[in-house]
Design a protein around this motif. Structure first.
Motif, short mmCIF file in Angstrom:
data_model
loop_
_atom_site.label_atom_id
_atom_site.label_comp_id
_atom_site.label_asym_id
_atom_site.label_seq_id
_atom_site.Cartn_x
_atom_site.Cartn_y
_atom_site.Cartn_z
N ARG A 1 79.35 45.27 51.40
CA ARG A 1 80.28 44.70 52.39
C ARG A 1 79.84 43.30 52.81
O ARG A 1 80.66 42.42 53.06
CB ARG A 1 80.35 45.62 53.62
CG ARG A 1 81.21 46.86 53.38
CD ARG A 1 81.19 47.78 54.56
NE ARG A 1 82.05 48.94 54.36
CZ ARG A 1 81.90 50.11 54.96
NH1 ARG A 1 80.91 50.28 55.80
NH2 ARG A 1 82.73 51.09 54.72
N VAL B 1 81.02 40.94 50.24
CA VAL B 1 82.44 40.63 50.44
C VAL B 1 82.60 39.60 51.56
O VAL B 1 83.37 38.64 51.43
CB VAL B 1 83.24 41.91 50.76
CG1 VAL B 1 84.66 41.55 51.22
CG2 VAL B 1 83.31 42.81 49.54
N ILE C 1 85.98 39.63 44.97
CA ILE C 1 86.18 40.42 46.19
C ILE C 1 86.88 41.74 45.87
O ILE C 1 86.49 42.81 46.35
CB ILE C 1 86.99 39.61 47.23
CG1 ILE C 1 86.12 38.49 47.81
CG2 ILE C 1 87.50 40.53 48.35
CD1 ILE C 1 86.90 37.47 48.62
N GLU C 2 87.90 41.65 45.02
CA GLU C 2 88.64 42.86 44.63
C GLU C 2 87.74 43.84 43.88
O GLU C 2 87.79 45.05 44.09
CB GLU C 2 89.84 42.48 43.77
CG GLU C 2 90.96 41.80 44.55
CD GLU C 2 92.12 41.36 43.66
OE1 GLU C 2 91.96 41.44 42.41
OE2 GLU C 2 93.16 40.94 44.21
N ASN D 1 85.33 45.38 46.39
CA ASN D 1 86.05 46.33 47.26
C ASN D 1 86.34 47.64 46.54
O ASN D 1 86.29 48.71 47.14
CB ASN D 1 87.35 45.69 47.76
CG ASN D 1 87.13 44.78 48.95
OD1 ASN D 1 86.18 44.96 49.72
ND2 ASN D 1 87.99 43.79 49.12
#
Length: 237
Positions: free
Chosen positions: A50, A53, A118-119, A122
């Motif tokens: 996290r 991100v 980021i994707e 995630n």
């Protein structure tokens, strides 16, 4: 003295049993701590992802701010072209616009890379969170089983401790002091059986006179080799 020697032998048996139960309990507690550590590690890894991100979002935001600034610069430069009267100045502004467009293309590519990263992270976080939920369920079941075993062991330890307390009352304080010292020095085994002329603690041969004296069970005698207290089991029983 025979009863005291018998109590001493029984005390040794009780203490060894308690030692064993304590060892089992320590192992279970260690297993429980390992399960907790496994959960903590899984949560830490999710938190770390996290943070990745968050860092990427911040970098993307900075790139988007630069992109917006370059777009503003192009808009101003293109508006300025309409007011330019000399060829030289026109070429200079055109060159600036061309450079800005090239930079914008680079910024857009970098932003796209950040978005993809980021994707991807995630998606990894989502999978890790699903795995964590499953792990938490498994750990909870294992912890409950471990706790049940620990409570059973604690019950056995408490029962033996109560018996020990009564047994100790029969043994003279001086003998208990010697017993405790030997327990510390001999890995928990202070009282051993003498059998067929040998000390069963160190397997060394005992002097015949000492061995014969043990049959009377009228004194606390120790092995001259390992210093453990000797018991002629059949005599004290």
């Amino acid at each position: 003295m025979r009863n005291k020697l018998k109590a001493l032998y029984e005390l040794q048996e009780i203490d060894l049993r308690i030692d064993g139960l304590d060892g089992e309990k320590a192992q279970l507690v260690s297993e429980s701590q390992a399960l907790d550590a496994k959960l903590a590690e899984a949560r830490e890894k999710i938190a770390a992802r996290r943070e990745e991100v968050s860092a990427l979002e911040e970098e993307k935001g900075a790139l988007e701010a630069n992109l917006a600034s370059e777009n503003d610069n192009i808009n101003r430069s293109e508006s300025h072209l309409k007011e330019i009267k000399t060829q030289k100045e026109y070429q200079a502004v055109s060159k600036e616009i061309s450079g800005a467009k090239k930079l914008i293309a680079e910024l857009e590519e970098q932003i796209l890379q950040k978005i993809n990263a980021i994707e991807e992270i995630n998606a990894d976080i989502a999978q890790r969170e699903a795995d964590l939920v499953e792990l938490e369920g498994n750990v909870a079941a294992q912890q409950a089983e471990v706790q049940q075993k620990v409570e059973a062991l604690e019950g056995g330890i408490a029962k033996d401790a109560a018996t020990r307390e009564e047994t100790v009352k029969i043994i003279p304080a001086s003998v208990m002091k010697r017993y405790s010292r030997l327990r510390d020095q001999r890995r928990g085994v202070a009282v051993v059986e003498a059998k067929e002329g040998n000390c069963m603690g160190c397997n060394m041969h005992l002097p015949p006179q000492l061995y014969n004296t043990l049959f009377r069970a009228d004194d606390v005698l120790t092995c001259p080799h390992c210093q453990r207290i000797l018991i002629m089991k059949q005599e004290v029983e």
